[in-house]
Design an enzyme around this catalytic site. Structure first.
Site, short mmCIF file in Angstrom:
data_model
loop_
_atom_site.label_atom_id
_atom_site.label_comp_id
_atom_site.label_asym_id
_atom_site.label_seq_id
_atom_site.Cartn_x
_atom_site.Cartn_y
_atom_site.Cartn_z
CG ASP A 8 -7.79 -26.11 0.60
OD1 ASP A 8 -8.85 -25.46 0.55
OD2 ASP A 8 -6.82 -25.79 1.33
CG ASP B 56 10.08 38.90 11.00
OD1 ASP B 56 11.02 38.14 11.34
OD2 ASP B 56 10.20 40.13 10.95
#
Length: 260
Positions: free
Chosen positions: A234, A44
């Protein structure tokens, strides 16, 4: 909470005795003809205290009254007999109701929402199907109560398993922005989060990509006059697996001709 007294000559269950039309209706008699008292708690937002009609519903009872009476919606007051504490169970932690006022003439047990959120460090979200009580910090759902009527009753937590109870460490890792294991262990030990699934050896792909480091490229003063004097190489990972099933590839670059 508002109460409406019966009209003179008319009761809730049928025609009322003549006493209603000849004598003023007192508050105790009005409550005596209302529906039976409901032991269920109701959220409430308009209440200013927790109210309960029966002291036996409380876990702790004090032989004192914080207030002698409380006012209801029609302007009348009803007496307060005791004060106590109560607890609402949930899946994660108990939810406390402090300083509940025992008012025997109340019909519905009411929870003062403002005090409830302060005492339990939580939030309450109302919707058309019920409400959810959530932890203020983690936003975990501590209690979910469904309602099909006009009120928001507090129902018992379901015994069936729910989704957030089986959250793994890897799921929290993704939800919280990919923190390290030490941060997750600290949150678990502080009970901000809970991990009920067994820990598995999970490698986070996003962390692998996000935490890769690469050395900076330095300017080179190398001078070459012929091919194959300097070869650069790489090793990289391909996002697309080759037809032979490989995902790594190596590059060889001639410094003089830049031929790959």
């Amino acid at each position: 909470m508002h109460y409406r007294l019966p009209h003179p000559g008319q009761g809730i269950l049928g025609p009322a005795p003549a006493i209603y039309s000849s004598q003023p209706t007192t508050l105790p008699s009005a409550f005596s003809i209302m529906p039976p008292q409901d032991p269920t708690w109701h959220m409430d937002t308009g209440a200013s205290s927790h109210l309960n009609f029966n002291a036996s519903n409380l876990s702790t009872i004090f032989d004192k009254r914080l207030f002698p009476s409380v006012h209801v919606g029609d302007g009348k007051s009803i007496p307060v007999t005791n004060t106590g504490h109560s607890i609402i169970p949930s899946h994660h932690r108990p939810l406390h109701l402090h300083n509940v006022l025992v008012t025997p003439n109340i019909i519905k047990n009411l929870i003062f929402v403002r005090q409830f959120t302060r005492d339990n460090n939580c939030t309450i979200e109302f919707d058309a199907f019920g409400f959810s009580v959530k932890d203020y910090l983690t936003r975990h759902i501590l209690l979910r109560c469904d309602s099909s009527g006009d009120l928001y009753p507090v129902t018992k937590p379901s015994t069936s398993p729910i989704a957030f109870l089986s959250t793994s460490a890897s799921t929290w890792h993704q939800r919280l922005g990919h923190p390290g294991d030490q941060v997750l262990r600290s949150l678990v030990s502080s009970r901000f989060i809970s991990c009920n699934k067994e820990k598995t050896s999970h490698i986070c792909h996003a962390c692998q990509l996000g935490k890769h480091v690469k050395l900076p490229f330095h300017s080179s003063d190398s001078i070459v006059e012929h091919r194959f004097d300097i070869i650069h190489s790489d090793l990289w990972t391909s996002l697309i697996i080759s037809s032979s099933g490989f995902k790594y590839y190596v590059l060889f670059l001639d410094h003089f001709s830049h031929y790959l």
